[in-house]
Design a protein around this motif. Structure first.
Motif, PDB file in Angstrom:
ATOM      1  N   ILE A  71     -11.875  -0.556  -3.274  1.00  0.00           N
ATOM      2  CA  ILE A  71     -11.954  -1.943  -2.820  1.00  0.00           C
ATOM      3  C   ILE A  71     -12.436  -2.790  -4.000  1.00  0.00           C
ATOM      4  O   ILE A  71     -13.379  -2.397  -4.697  1.00  0.00           O
ATOM      5  CB  ILE A  71     -12.930  -2.087  -1.626  1.00  0.00           C
ATOM      6  N   HIS A  72     -11.796  -3.916  -4.205  1.00  0.00           N
ATOM      7  CA  HIS A  72     -12.215  -4.829  -5.275  1.00  0.00           C
ATOM      8  C   HIS A  72     -13.684  -5.181  -5.078  1.00  0.00           C
ATOM      9  O   HIS A  72     -14.140  -5.384  -3.949  1.00  0.00           O
ATOM     10  CB  HIS A  72     -11.353  -6.095  -5.255  1.00  0.00           C
ATOM     11  N   VAL A  77      -4.220  -8.427  -5.031  1.00  0.00           N
ATOM     12  CA  VAL A  77      -4.538  -7.047  -4.646  1.00  0.00           C
ATOM     13  C   VAL A  77      -6.055  -6.903  -4.585  1.00  0.00           C
ATOM     14  O   VAL A  77      -6.752  -7.155  -5.562  1.00  0.00           O
ATOM     15  CB  VAL A  77      -3.935  -6.042  -5.643  1.00  0.00           C
ATOM     16  N   VAL A  78      -6.553  -6.507  -3.397  1.00  0.00           N
ATOM     17  CA  VAL A  78      -8.003  -6.389  -3.196  1.00  0.00           C
ATOM     18  C   VAL A  78      -8.429  -4.996  -2.729  1.00  0.00           C
ATOM     19  O   VAL A  78      -9.616  -4.738  -2.564  1.00  0.00           O
ATOM     20  CB  VAL A  78      -8.527  -7.468  -2.214  1.00  0.00           C
ATOM     21  N   GLY A  79      -7.475  -4.104  -2.514  1.00  0.00           N
ATOM     22  CA  GLY A  79      -7.804  -2.751  -2.092  1.00  0.00           C
ATOM     23  C   GLY A  79      -6.600  -1.846  -2.236  1.00  0.00           C
ATOM     24  O   GLY A  79      -5.458  -2.323  -2.347  1.00  0.00           O
ATOM     25  N   THR A  80      -6.858  -0.546  -2.245  1.00  0.00           N
ATOM     26  CA  THR A  80      -5.780   0.427  -2.374  1.00  0.00           C
ATOM     27  C   THR A  80      -6.207   1.769  -1.799  1.00  0.00           C
ATOM     28  O   THR A  80      -7.403   2.050  -1.668  1.00  0.00           O
ATOM     29  CB  THR A  80      -5.371   0.608  -3.859  1.00  0.00           C
ATOM     30  N   LEU A  81      -5.235   2.579  -1.460  1.00  0.00           N
ATOM     31  CA  LEU A  81      -5.448   3.993  -1.172  1.00  0.00           C
ATOM     32  C   LEU A  81      -4.128   4.712  -1.249  1.00  0.00           C
ATOM     33  O   LEU A  81      -3.063   4.094  -1.205  1.00  0.00           O
ATOM     34  CB  LEU A  81      -6.137   4.241   0.176  1.00  0.00           C
ATOM     35  N   GLY A 134     -17.978  -4.550   1.410  1.00  0.00           N
ATOM     36  CA  GLY A 134     -18.836  -4.981   2.506  1.00  0.00           C
ATOM     37  C   GLY A 134     -18.147  -5.920   3.475  1.00  0.00           C
ATOM     38  O   GLY A 134     -18.744  -6.340   4.461  1.00  0.00           O
ATOM     39  N   SER A 135     -16.868  -6.213   3.242  1.00  0.00           N
ATOM     40  CA  SER A 135     -16.142  -7.166   4.085  1.00  0.00           C
ATOM     41  C   SER A 135     -15.435  -6.517   5.274  1.00  0.00           C
ATOM     42  O   SER A 135     -14.874  -7.207   6.108  1.00  0.00           O
ATOM     43  CB  SER A 135     -15.094  -7.914   3.250  1.00  0.00           C
ATOM     44  N   SER A 161     -12.829  -0.179   5.790  1.00  0.00           N
ATOM     45  CA  SER A 161     -12.604   0.359   7.140  1.00  0.00           C
ATOM     46  C   SER A 161     -11.176   0.105   7.582  1.00  0.00           C
ATOM     47  O   SER A 161     -10.522   0.985   8.134  1.00  0.00           O
ATOM     48  CB  SER A 161     -13.567  -0.283   8.138  1.00  0.00           C
ATOM     49  N   ARG A 162     -10.689  -1.098   7.329  1.00  0.00           N
ATOM     50  CA  ARG A 162      -9.327  -1.441   7.752  1.00  0.00           C
ATOM     51  C   ARG A 162      -8.296  -0.571   7.035  1.00  0.00           C
ATOM     52  O   ARG A 162      -7.334  -0.109   7.639  1.00  0.00           O
ATOM     53  CB  ARG A 162      -9.065  -2.929   7.501  1.00  0.00           C
ATOM     54  N   LEU A 163      -8.495  -0.335   5.746  1.00  0.00           N
ATOM     55  CA  LEU A 163      -7.558   0.516   5.006  1.00  0.00           C
ATOM     56  C   LEU A 163      -7.556   1.945   5.528  1.00  0.00           C
ATOM     57  O   LEU A 163      -6.495   2.546   5.724  1.00  0.00           O
ATOM     58  CB  LEU A 163      -7.921   0.521   3.519  1.00  0.00           C
TER      59      LEU A 163
END
Length: 150
Positions: free
Chosen positions: A90-91, A63-67, A96-97, A101-103
């Protein structure tokens, strides 16, 4: 981002989500990652509510991100449905990756698919970097927000 997956969160994802919520100056003051009970109870409430979409981004099974995306039916705007984006995290190793934005793009696309006419979010007044991030994604600072702690 070929190995990136955005999927509904599972109960076993809760510790990783809470760790990300706690990994900033504001979250460090209000989160308690060492006590999973209130988070697991909240997760159960979210899972039972069809208007709540708690998602995680994973890379390589991690898991590297959530919303959280909340769908809000309403009477205003001719009976329009809106969505609210909350808890974007974001982890630290992924910041900065382009993952954030993608989420958020996923949340906007999902809002469109669910026939929302408006996507809104709030961001703490101290999070100026986040404000610039949301503005780059097309969001406008259009309202003044108020809170009442209970």
């Amino acid at each position: 981002m070929n190995d990136l997956e955005i999927r509904p969160a599972l109960a076993e994802d809760v510790p990783a989500i809470v760790a990300m919520l706690a990994d900033d100056p504001l979250g460090a003051l209000r989160e308690s990652p060492d006590d999973p009970a209130p988070y697991l109870a909240a997760f159960a409430r979210l899972a039972d509510d069809p208007n709540q979409h708690l998602v995680v981004a994973t890379r390589g099974g991690r898991v590297v991100g959530t919303l959280q995306l909340t769908i809000v039916p309403g009477l205003s705007r001719r009976g329009a449905t809106r969505s609210i984006i909350e808890g974007v995290r974001i982890h630290s190793e992924e910041r900065g990756s382009g993952l954030g934005s993608r989420l958020v793009e996923w949340a906007v696309e999902e809002s469109h698919r669910l026939e929302c006419v408006l996507v809104q979010l709030t961001s703490d007044v101290t999070r100026t970097d986040a404000h610039r991030f949301y503005e780059r994604l097309g969001f406008e600072a259009s309202h003044v927000g108020f809170k009442l702690a209970l």
